[in-house]
Structures are given as C-alpha cells and as structure tokens.
Design an enzyme around this catalytic site. Sequence first.
Site, mmCIF file in Angstrom:
data_model
loop_
_atom_site.group_PDB
_atom_site.id
_atom_site.type_symbol
_atom_site.label_atom_id
_atom_site.label_comp_id
_atom_site.label_asym_id
_atom_site.label_seq_id
_atom_site.Cartn_x
_atom_site.Cartn_y
_atom_site.Cartn_z
ATOM 1 N N CYS A 274 0.811 -1.228 0.000
ATOM 2 C CA CYS A 274 0.000 0.000 0.000
ATOM 3 C C CYS A 274 0.842 1.274 0.000
ATOM 4 O O CYS A 274 0.364 2.335 -0.395
ATOM 5 C CB CYS A 274 -0.927 0.024 1.212
ATOM 6 S SG CYS A 274 -1.671 -1.550 1.595
ATOM 7 N N CYS B 74 -0.739 2.929 6.049
ATOM 8 C CA CYS B 74 -0.339 1.658 6.650
ATOM 9 C C CYS B 74 0.025 0.719 5.501
ATOM 10 O O CYS B 74 -0.394 0.916 4.360
ATOM 11 C CB CYS B 74 -1.459 1.078 7.503
ATOM 12 S SG CYS B 74 -3.016 0.781 6.638
#
EC number: 2.3.1.9
Length: 397
Positions: free
Chosen positions: A92, A383
């Site tokens: 991510c 995150c």
Amino acid sequence: MNAGSDPVVIISAARTAIGSFNGALSTVPVHNLGTTVIKEVLQRAKVAPEEVSEVIFGHVLTAGCGQNPTRQASVGAGIPYSVPAWSCQMICGSGLKAVCLAAQSIAMGDSTIVVAGGMENMSKAPHLAHLRSGVKMGEVPLADSILCDGLTDAFHNYHMGITAENVAKKWQVSREAQDKVAVVSQNRAEHAQKAGHFDKEIVPVHVSSRKGLTEVKIDEFPRHGSNLEAMSKLKPYFLTDGTGTVTPANASGMNDGAAAVVLMKKTEAESRMLKPLAQVVSWSQAGVEPSVMGVGPIPAIKQAVAKAGWSLEDVDVFEINEAFAAVSAAIAKELGLSPEKVNIDGGAIALGHPLGASGCRILVTLLHTLERVGGTRGVAALCIGGGMGIAMCVQRG
C-alpha cells in the site's frame, strides 16, 4: 532527509479518477493508466519528455502485465528510451515510497527531474496456478493474485481484514465507531465531488468500448447518501463468530487508478520560472507487528514530523489512507488528531484503494487540498501490509 538550502519541490500533481472493481477503468491496461498521468504532470510542469531523468512508480500486482510496466508507461508517455523507468513494491505504501525515492535521487544529485507515482488495475489481476511440473491427476486450484500478493499477510497467513479486527480489539474501536468513520468519509467525498474539489487533480481517461470512446473523470466508488442506519445493517465479513466488526462498508475497496507528481530542486524550478505546489520537507518509514499492520502510520508520522521539526499541532491537513475504519480511528486516537484536519474530502473507504497508486493518490489530494484551503503544512501517510507505515511531510510557500 531534511529540506536543506535547496529543497526538493513538487511542481505538478495529478491522478486519474478511481474506478470501481470491474468498473469504468477495468479494461484499461495498467501501463496506460500510468501513461495518462505521466503525460498530464509533464504538461502541467512544462517539462519536455526528454528532460526527465528517471521515472519511478509504485505497482503491486504485476503478474501478467508484461515486462516492467513502469517502463511501458514511461515510453507510452513519449519519454525516450534513454530515460530509465522502474517500479518499487511496498504494498500500500508503494506510490508514496516512489516519491520518497525520487526526492532522494534528486537530493543526492543523481537526477534532476523525476516523475514519480503509482498505478494499479486490480480488476485485471489474474488468477494463478503453478503448472511447471505438470499435474498427474485431479483439479488444480487457482490462487487469486489480489489475495495472495496484495491482501494476505505473509507471516500470519490471514487477510488484511483480520489485522483490522486485531486493531479494533487492541485499540477498543467499536463497530459503531467504525461505521461513523465510514459514513463521515462517504459524506465528505460526496460533498467534495458535488463541490468540484477533485476536478483540478483528476485527468480524464479515455476508455474504448463497443459504445465508442468514454471519458472517465469522476471517482466511481463513493456511495452518495450513505448513512449510519443503512451501514449498521451490514454483517461483519472477516470474523463471523459474533465478535467481528469489520464490514465491506467500513473497509476500503479494490480499485483501479494511477497518480503521479513531477519533482525537481527548488533552484531548478526557479530557473524555469515554475511555482512549486510544495516542498518535500521530510519522510519516514517504520515497522510494526504484522498482525496490527494498520497502526504503522503512528510511528511513521511521529518520525516524519520530528524530522521536519514540527509538532502534530503544526500540521494543517493530514491525508491518512483509510484502509479500514478501525485503523483510521486507532491512528487518530493514538496521535490525538482533530477529525477536521484528517481526510477532509473523504478517504479510501469512499474513494477506493488501488494498491500501488494509493500512496501517490493521497499525496496528490493533499497537495491540491492545501492549495484550496490555504494550508501550509501537510502530512501524507499509509499503513502497509506486512506491518509497516510510511509518511511524508510537505510544505507550501
């Protein structure tokens, strides 16, 4: 990294609209999404393709996309063969890590002008089977590359949604609190779309179909009219034993899109009479226990802000990727952030989360938001699956 006397600045920033899974952008090869944003940011920065030193893009689900999709995107944008282009993979965080690497390359003097960003077409991610040694008898199960390469923790062998459940339990984030975060995200995104807040940052994508050429320029994923009553009726998806709190509505989606920025030193911008959107002040990355990967931004933000010489109160706008509402609530709670400063035009729960693109997407949105609201200091953070976090501090003026 510290800004120094000749800081690295961001000159232009753009993104595609974010498509829903199997939606408006699902037929577009990922490198074409990359090409679209590269062309746009170069045009906005008044930089010729041959002036680019390097292209760096985050990209996670590369299986079946052909050799070096970032190189394909770069060449497709008219950047000559003589200019290197490559991908970085930090799940991510990939799209933001690409920008960090670009700033690093410029600060060290290895590059003059870098195009950095991220891209992902999750709709085109293939199913996989290992058949090298043949199959003597029986069926061959197909693995979903989205799950095995993007959304399943490699250390605990469970879905990212379970890590969100772990965060919800450890940080005591109730189902109602998660749904409230999700409703706020949807409502803010709806307002932002209707007010035209995203118009400046989005570059249209032209999609060919049987019906002809379609222009995709509006984020497809937000659900207008979202409310707590409707959201509370959804059943938990990852834990079905009565203890679950994470639902499809309070989690981000699987999506398609791309984003990019152009970076150079401040003196280079001045010599070209270009006005930067912002300067890159600092960045940081951190590791946490993979089972609670969602809290990775907590140490990353703390470290990046400390490197910048700021306090959290100094920051005008935060863009923190909403992988899950449980995670967003835990981060805000732990850092003591004002809700009015975080994801003010909605986050990934509403807009979507195209894995490799999201890091740069939130930076693009942050830069345009700071400009629109007259803010000075901003933080972008995400995150990262596997137990990490990444953050960047930028400053206007």
